[in-house]
Design an enzyme around this catalytic site. Structure first.
Site, PDB file in Angstrom:
ATOM      1  CB  SER A  26      -0.880   0.038   1.242  1.00 22.71           C
ATOM      2  OG  SER A  26      -1.570  -1.161   1.372  1.00 22.71           O
ATOM      3  CG  ASP A  52      -0.469  -5.474  -6.862  1.00 30.72           C
ATOM      4  OD1 ASP A  52      -0.565  -6.367  -7.714  1.00 30.72           O
ATOM      5  OD2 ASP A  52      -1.341  -5.235  -6.020  1.00 30.72           O
ATOM      6  CG  ASN A  95      -6.289  -9.102  -9.766  1.00 28.36           C
ATOM      7  OD1 ASN A  95      -7.198  -8.282  -9.768  1.00 28.36           O
ATOM      8  ND2 ASN A  95      -6.409 -10.283  -9.171  1.00 28.36           N
ATOM      9  N   GLY A  97      -5.350  -3.419  -7.841  1.00 27.01           N
ATOM     10  CA  GLY A  97      -6.315  -2.382  -7.486  1.00 27.01           C
ATOM     11  C   GLY A  97      -5.610  -1.108  -7.050  1.00 27.01           C
ATOM     12  CB  SER A 180     -10.955   2.657   1.993  1.00 30.20           C
ATOM     13  OG  SER A 180      -9.833   1.810   1.820  1.00 30.20           O
ATOM     14  CG  ASP A 329      -5.834  -6.624   2.851  1.00 28.94           C
ATOM     15  OD1 ASP A 329      -6.972  -6.949   2.468  1.00 28.94           O
ATOM     16  OD2 ASP A 329      -5.097  -5.835   2.229  1.00 28.94           O
ATOM     17  CD  GLU A 357      -6.012  -8.930  -4.081  1.00 32.22           C
ATOM     18  OE1 GLU A 357      -7.007  -8.802  -3.320  1.00 32.22           O
ATOM     19  OE2 GLU A 357      -4.969  -8.263  -3.959  1.00 32.22           O
ATOM     20  NE  ARG A 360      -8.138 -11.380  -0.470  1.00 40.61           N
ATOM     21  CZ  ARG A 360      -7.259 -10.403  -0.281  1.00 40.61           C
ATOM     22  NH1 ARG A 360      -7.510  -9.452   0.584  1.00 40.61           N
ATOM     23  NH2 ARG A 360      -6.134 -10.389  -0.974  1.00 40.61           N
ATOM     24  CG  HIS A 403      -1.504 -11.615  -2.444  1.00 35.76           C
ATOM     25  ND1 HIS A 403      -0.973 -10.635  -1.679  1.00 35.76           N
ATOM     26  CD2 HIS A 403      -2.736 -11.165  -2.790  1.00 35.76           C
ATOM     27  CE1 HIS A 403      -1.828  -9.634  -1.571  1.00 35.76           C
ATOM     28  NE2 HIS A 403      -2.901  -9.942  -2.247  1.00 35.76           N
ATOM     29  NE  ARG A 404      -3.409  -9.291   1.831  1.00 34.39           N
ATOM     30  CZ  ARG A 404      -2.145  -8.982   2.065  1.00 34.39           C
ATOM     31  NH1 ARG A 404      -1.353  -9.836   2.681  1.00 34.39           N
ATOM     32  NH2 ARG A 404      -1.658  -7.814   1.672  1.00 34.39           N
TER      33      ARG A 404
END
Ligand code: DC
Length: 680
Positions: A26, A52, A95, A97, A180, A329, A357, A360, A403-404
């Site tokens: 971020s 990213d 991908n 965001g 957000s 996250d 992504e 989830r 990924h998460r």
């Protein structure tokens, strides 16, 4: 190289050690955009290298920003400082965001004021992630934005004519309850529209993920833009705002990435702690508050500037009920920690998970169920009850290009800490490279602190005569499984070469054993470093091979190399090839292959190999030499070449390499039955 289709994690039993985490995603992408819009050059330190950020960097480059990597690894970004240099571009944003939303806002405003035509697109999943609320907000300003696919979703076209104006006189309204990132995108981009008059942004609905907006405001201030705000409802960008480079900026380690290692410490750091470098409790990232949630579940966490030290506290972990709006996250990691808790953990206010992504909530529920957990889900909550102690199942975790999910799934490999002995299971992570999005070296970092019983670390042995192709087969299987490879012949060859260089004669058994025991060898990709010098090519010479063959019949030499070979058995697994891998070095290996091919075929392969390297050769001589070596290897008294009793024979005379690889991987799949991925 082809991406690894899956990575199997053996049952893991403990964790200790230090990990250095990559920079925050971020922060990285916000800093890159701000530096790209600023006047002057910003030196960015500890930037995350990931999918990213690569996408963002590629976009900035197309737009004409200067990007230069310095000798010390920092990236110098020279920004546009106002005028667009490129007025027309098609940007592919994968991908990401964190690239799509702010770039859409910035380019819509720049095109509206200065003229231009920009198209923004991404992977199919990106085209399913909503952006309508941001577009609606930008249209209130007078930006011209068209949907090129589905209404409300990327891809987008942004355009305008030179000398345009924007309607900044009234407040811009944006929804805050979906993502957000829309507000963040406006906050990052609208200083571009605030040269002469202030811009006011008002949030409709309850703003979710507030901590990410705090990061945005914090970084804007670092770049000279001080936003006035009333709570999280109204934000005013003052007239005359202009991005000013802070000169240099450091990206702190990713707090969401830290959550996996905090969890790991809470679950498995019993003897010594897990230490996380690059992040302290004073982090500006909202996900740092994951620490409190982990503590509530039982973790013992100590903070110091730039460092967190984590140990297991309560055990089993305590089940919790938590509103996770502030850590969307990192909260995913709590869902996996719940597998180690006594009772049911309930995570609420997580509706945003559904538009990330992947969906989830659905993904997490499906994958945790595969492991044996009981899960219920709703539009904005998930509830996890761990498997019974004997109810863990070897699951193939589908990762949905997320990924998460992959990183969370890996934590299930610590099941031996709660499972009934004898029922521990390995965990298979499908498409493990999806971690590239934020943490490309995640599994390396995990394996550097995770501990397994040696007997749980799988070994596939591939033995066979010279020129049977075992080296190629072993290397391909190792690459396909993401495992280490031991080419044991190279150790004998290196001993022979080192002995030659030191003048140790081939019949001096103790002298040769001393050389073998003291080998200073390091493997680095294709390179083999002997005392720091790359000897890979020299080791392949026939004369080194024949000395290796001679000295390999000496028991003291074989004994001296044993410990070195055993040391290659490391997480997540090993493919070892040679003459005695299955019979002597790894007699309990769960899969042993004995590879053969006819002497004629092997002689021909060796012949072609030599000719292709420009070395002259004679087929008949090669075959005679090969048969002599076979005879010597087979009849020597110590560790003679023979298949282990439980080895599977593979004659590859009529096979391509790919056929042999499929055969061995097929055998391996039979030895490790995983629950088939569901919902594929
Ligand atoms: O596989 P290679 O040609 O690189 O091996 C060189 C020599 O080392 C070979 O003649 C046999 C010996 N060797 C051995 O005895 N045991 C092993 N595990 C590997 C190789």
């Amino acid at each position: 190289m082809n991406p690894i289709p899956y990575l199997d994690l053996p049952p893991l039993r403990g964790a200790a050690g230090t990990v250095q985490l990559p920079g925050s995603k971020s922060i990285s992408n916000r800093v890159l955009l701000l530096a790209g819009l600023s006047q002057g050059t910003t030196v960015v330190r500890d930037l995350l290298a990931s999918d990213d950020t690569r996408v963002m960097l590629a976009a900035l480059k197309v737009l004409g920003c200067g990007l230069q990597t310095q000798a010390d690894g920092a990236l110098a970004v020279t920004g546009l400082g106002g005028p667009l240099q490129v007025h027309q571009a098609a940007l592919f944003l994968g991908n990401a965001g964190t690239a799509m939303r702010p770039l859409a806002a910035a380019l819509a405003v720049l095109a509206a004021l200065q003229g231009g035509h920009f198209e923004l697109s991404g992977v199919p999943r990106m085209h399913e992630r909503p952006i309508g609320d941001l577009v609606d907000a930008l249209r209130q300003l007078g930006c011209q934005i068209d949907y090129l696919g589905t209404e409300g979703y990327p891809p987008l076209a942004l355009q305008g004519t030179a000398g345009g104006t924007l309607q900044t006189g009234r407040e811009i309204r944006v929804r805050g309850d979906v993502s957000s990132q829309f507000l963040t995108a406006l906050l990052l981009a609208l200083p571009l529209a605030a040269a002469t008059a202030p811009v006011v942004i008002a949030v409709d609905g309850e703003l979710i993920s507030k901590p990410y907006v705090e990061i945005t405001l914090n970084l804007l201030a670092r770049f000279g833009i001080v936003v006035e705000r009333q709570g999280f409802e109204r934000f005013t960008i003052p007239a005359g705002s202009a991005y000013r480079t802070p000169g240099e900026i450091h990206v702190e380690a990713d707090a969401s990435s830290a959550s996996y290692f905090i969890a790991l410490g809470a679950i498995a750091a019993t003897a010594a702690p897990v230490v996380i470098e690059g992040l302290g409790l004073d982090s500006i990232q909202g996900d740092i508050r994951f620490v409190e949630a982990a503590q509530a579940m039982g973790a013992e966490v100590q903070g110091a500037p730039g460092r967190l030290t984590v140990r297991r506290g309560a055990w089993p972990l305590r089940a919790i009920t938590l509103d996770c709006n502030h850590i969307p996250d990192a909260a995913m990691t709590l869902a996996v920690m719940a597998l180690y808790a006594s009772g049911t953990t309930r995570l609420t206010n997580i509706a945003s998970w559904r538009v990330k992504e992947t969906d989830r909530i659905a993904a997490m529920a499906a994958e945790l169920r595969k492991l044996g957990a009981t899960v219920s889900e709703g539009t904005d909550f998930i509830e996890v009850t761990p498997p019974a102690a004997d109810g863990w199942r070897a699951a193939s975790i589908h990762t949905y290009d997320d990924h998460r999910i992959a990183m969370c799934g890996s934590l299930a490999a610590f099941n031996p800490l709660v499972a009934t002995p004898g029922t521990e299971v390995p965990v298979r992570i499908l498409d493990p490279q999806c971690v590239d999005k934020t943490f490309p070296d995640y599994f390396e970092a995990l394996f550097s602190v995770a501990q397994a019983a040696e007997s749980d670390i799988p070994v596939i042995t591939i033995d066979g005569p010279t020129a049977s192709g075992k080296g190629t087969l072993a290397a391909t299987i190792a690459a396909r499984l993401g495992w280490f490879q031991l080419d044991s012949g190279l150790l004998y060859r290196a001993t022979a070469l080192a002995a030659q260089r030191l003048g140790v004669p081939p019949d001096d058994e103790p002298g040769l054993a001393g050389v073998a025991a003291g080998l200073n060898l390091r493997f680095d990709g294709e390179r083999v470093l002997l005392n720091g010098e790359d000897v890979a090519a020299e080791l392949r010479q026939e004369q080194v091979g024949s000395m290796a063959s001679r000295i390999s019949s000496l028991p003291a030499v074989r004994g001296a190399l044993q410990a070195l070979q055993l040391g290659f058995r490391r997480l997540p697994g090993l493919v070892a090839d040679g003459r005695d891998m299955g019979t002597v070095i790894f007699p309990a290996a769960p899969l042993k292959v004995f590879l053969t091919a006819s002497p004629a075929m092997r002689a021909e392969r060796r012949y072609k190999q030599l000719i292709s390297k420009g070395i002259s050769a004679n087929l008949a001589d090669l075959r005679a030499d090969l048969e002599a070596r076979d005879e010597r290897d087979k009849t020597r008294l110590i560790a003679p070449l023979r298949p282990a009793q439980d080895a599977l024979l593979l004659d590859n005379s009529g096979q391509t390499i790919e056929q042999s690889v499929s055969q061995v991987l097929g055998w391996w799949a039979q030895r490790r039955p995983f629950q088939p991925p569901q919902g594929d």
